[in-house]
Design an enzyme around this catalytic site. Sequence first.
Site, PDB file in Angstrom:
ATOM      1  N   HIS A 118     -15.301  -5.725  -6.527  1.00  0.00           N
ATOM      2  CA  HIS A 118     -14.493  -6.358  -5.484  1.00  0.00           C
ATOM      3  C   HIS A 118     -14.484  -5.415  -4.293  1.00  0.00           C
ATOM      4  CE1 HIS A 118     -11.212  -7.638  -3.092  1.00  0.00           C
ATOM      5  NE2 HIS A 118     -10.426  -6.644  -3.462  1.00  0.00           N
TER       6      HIS A 118
ATOM      7  N   ASN B 289     -12.315  -6.904   3.418  1.00  0.00           N
ATOM      8  CA  ASN B 289     -11.876  -7.312   2.078  1.00  0.00           C
ATOM      9  C   ASN B 289     -11.513  -8.804   2.136  1.00  0.00           C
ATOM     10  OD1 ASN B 289     -10.359  -7.854  -0.219  1.00  0.00           O
ATOM     11  ND2 ASN B 289      -9.209  -5.936  -0.153  1.00  0.00           N
TER      12      ASN B 289
ATOM     13  N   CYS C 261      -6.992 -10.344  -5.687  1.00  0.00           N
ATOM     14  CA  CYS C 261      -8.344  -9.757  -5.649  1.00  0.00           C
ATOM     15  C   CYS C 261      -9.110  -9.966  -6.950  1.00  0.00           C
ATOM     16  CB  CYS C 261      -8.262  -8.269  -5.334  1.00  0.00           C
ATOM     17  SG  CYS C 261      -7.467  -7.973  -3.755  1.00  0.00           S
TER      18      CYS C 261
HETATM   19  O1  UT7 Z   1      -7.986  -5.305  -2.420  1.00  0.00           O
HETATM   20  C1  UT7 Z   1      -6.656  -5.181  -2.815  1.00  0.00           C
HETATM   21  C2  UT7 Z   1      -6.347  -3.842  -3.269  1.00  0.00           C
HETATM   22  N1  UT7 Z   1      -6.098  -2.973  -2.138  1.00  0.00           N
HETATM   23  C3  UT7 Z   1      -6.639  -1.783  -2.096  1.00  0.00           C
HETATM   24  O2  UT7 Z   1      -7.394  -1.431  -2.969  1.00  0.00           O
HETATM   25  C4  UT7 Z   1      -6.233  -0.857  -0.974  1.00  0.00           C
HETATM   26  C5  UT7 Z   1      -6.173   0.559  -1.470  1.00  0.00           C
HETATM   27  N2  UT7 Z   1      -5.739   1.480  -0.434  1.00  0.00           N
HETATM   28  C6  UT7 Z   1      -6.508   1.794   0.629  1.00  0.00           C
HETATM   29  O3  UT7 Z   1      -7.603   1.278   0.768  1.00  0.00           O
HETATM   30  C7  UT7 Z   1      -5.997   2.839   1.587  1.00  0.00           C
HETATM   31  O4  UT7 Z   1      -4.783   3.354   1.104  1.00  0.00           O
HETATM   32  C8  UT7 Z   1      -5.776   2.296   3.041  1.00  0.00           C
HETATM   33  C9  UT7 Z   1      -7.113   2.028   3.689  1.00  0.00           C
HETATM   34  C10 UT7 Z   1      -4.937   1.045   3.016  1.00  0.00           C
HETATM   35  C11 UT7 Z   1      -5.038   3.349   3.890  1.00  0.00           C
HETATM   36  O5  UT7 Z   1      -5.763   4.546   3.898  1.00  0.00           O
HETATM   37  P1  UT7 Z   1      -5.028   5.916   3.551  1.00  0.00           P
HETATM   38  O6  UT7 Z   1      -6.041   6.984   3.694  1.00  0.00           O
HETATM   39  O7  UT7 Z   1      -4.372   5.768   2.217  1.00  0.00           O
HETATM   40  O8  UT7 Z   1      -3.957   6.034   4.730  1.00  0.00           O
HETATM   41  P2  UT7 Z   1      -2.358   6.069   4.662  1.00  0.00           P
HETATM   42  O9  UT7 Z   1      -1.823   4.729   4.316  1.00  0.00           O
HETATM   43  O10 UT7 Z   1      -1.940   7.242   3.832  1.00  0.00           O
HETATM   44  O11 UT7 Z   1      -2.000   6.364   6.183  1.00  0.00           O
HETATM   45  C12 UT7 Z   1      -2.382   7.590   6.819  1.00  0.00           C
HETATM   46  C13 UT7 Z   1      -1.961   7.527   8.287  1.00  0.00           C
HETATM   47  C14 UT7 Z   1      -0.494   7.135   8.487  1.00  0.00           C
HETATM   48  O12 UT7 Z   1       0.001   7.856   9.569  1.00  0.00           O
HETATM   49  P3  UT7 Z   1       0.875   9.171   9.344  1.00  0.00           P
HETATM   50  O13 UT7 Z   1       2.085   8.724   8.574  1.00  0.00           O
HETATM   51  O14 UT7 Z   1       0.023  10.108   8.569  1.00  0.00           O
HETATM   52  O15 UT7 Z   1       1.173   9.626  10.745  1.00  0.00           O
HETATM   53  C15 UT7 Z   1      -0.583   5.670   8.884  1.00  0.00           C
HETATM   54  O16 UT7 Z   1       0.491   5.253   9.684  1.00  0.00           O
HETATM   55  O17 UT7 Z   1      -2.743   6.547   8.977  1.00  0.00           O
HETATM   56  C16 UT7 Z   1      -1.867   5.643   9.678  1.00  0.00           C
HETATM   57  N3  UT7 Z   1      -2.493   4.332   9.724  1.00  0.00           N
HETATM   58  C17 UT7 Z   1      -3.362   3.957  10.673  1.00  0.00           C
HETATM   59  N4  UT7 Z   1      -3.848   4.598  11.748  1.00  0.00           N
HETATM   60  C18 UT7 Z   1      -4.742   3.932  12.498  1.00  0.00           C
HETATM   61  C19 UT7 Z   1      -2.344   3.314   8.839  1.00  0.00           C
HETATM   62  N5  UT7 Z   1      -3.124   2.275   9.203  1.00  0.00           N
HETATM   63  C20 UT7 Z   1      -3.763   2.652  10.336  1.00  0.00           C
HETATM   64  C21 UT7 Z   1      -4.701   2.009  11.163  1.00  0.00           C
HETATM   65  N6  UT7 Z   1      -5.158   2.692  12.249  1.00  0.00           N
HETATM   66  N7  UT7 Z   1      -5.156   0.784  10.910  1.00  0.00           N
END
Ligand code: UT7
Length: 351
Positions: free
Chosen positions: A278, A308, A114
């Site tokens: 970014h 992204n 990134c």
């Molecule tokens: O550009 C490179 C650098 N990358 C970044 O900057 C990414 C930084 N991180 C993020 O943007 C966020 O952490 C994400 C968008 C990737 C994820 O969002 P989050 O609010 O941190 O969600 P999480 O990973 O804590 O997941 C919460 C829940 C989980 O379910 P449980 O365990 O709470 O039941 C996941 O399994 O959401 C679930 N989940 C989804 N549900 C529906 C994960 N992905 C999805 C999805 N659709 N696509």
Amino acid sequence: MLRSTIAGIGMYVPKNVVTNNDLKKYMDTSDEWITERTGIKERRFADRTGETTTTMGVEVSKIAIERAGLTPKDIDFIVFATLSPDYYFPGCGVLLQRAMQMENIGALDVRNQCSGFVYALSVADQFIKTGMYKNILVVGAEKHSFGLDFSTRGRNVSVIFGDGAGAVVLQPADSSSDSGILSTHLHSDGANAEILAMYNPGTHANHWAKDHKLADFNDGEIGDMFMSHEMIDHAQNFPNMDGPSVFKVAVEKFPEVIMEALNKNGYQSSDLSLLIPHQANLRISQFVQRKLGLRDDQVYNNIQKYGNTTAASIPIALCEAWQEGKIKDGDLVCLAAFGSGFTWASALIKW
Ligand code: UT7
């Protein structure tokens, strides 16, 4: 001192629009989840067979070169940033050189995910400042859609990424003007390299997997491969991300590296005409905006439309903002990136 300036800029996104609802065909997800957690509504996916990272790089290079008033023969160096190259090797730089029938100039590939475009820009900036090159093509391009796990297993990663490309031509600035790249700032911390990574194909022979007591598909014997059927069966060929951990570091490093660029040049955040972060996550950009006390019109976001696009996200956003008339001569523009590695970087530009 000699400064470099952006003489031409181009962007390209594939025609194929993929909405959040379209992704529901492949995985258990929802428009609500994706919109609320990331701000993304849709992204573009490249034509499956007709487009590659390099062909998109060619599209944007043509535009940037033409806008600089040059031809491909005038370019004397290529810096190409991507994490989704056409081949494991050689890199996209030489493929671009071939496709555009450029002279036998140097072509450098940058692998900083990134932060790739800002790293690439910084490398090019140094070559211009030393007088070694006069017209450098800097490209960021990604075809993510070929390398993601579109099953529910990979949904935390695959809903985020999109395809596209952006490029600039860097030249020495007119010595009588104060415009150009004022400074660039590059950082890394490999302590958590594996929390946002694609492990295979690779030569690590699963050292990391062994240390972390994860699945091991390789005992290190001669004849073991860096990619095997077993690895593919276990989805080891897809990117892995601990999203919440990445998020926490991103919201710390973005403001830090932006302030580093501003402080170095005697500016404050209120002096910024436009911040081009970014496009990692709209929530990250909004957090950074609040932390730096910036108005809505001081921060450019287009992740809603393109997702992204990693090394391509900054040149796409920069080009789109410029095309929309949001960047004018004399404006103070800051590019800032954070991503896998971790690496983070910024560039401050007087337009
Ligand atoms: O550009 C490179 C650098 N990358 C970044 O900057 C990414 C930084 N991180 C993020 O943007 C966020 O952490 C994400 C968008 C990737 C994820 O969002 P989050 O609010 O941190 O969600 P999480 O990973 O804590 O997941 C919460 C829940 C989980 O379910 P449980 O365990 O709470 O039941 C996941 O399994 O959401 C679930 N989940 C989804 N549900 C529906 C994960 N992905 C999805 C999805 N659709 N696509």
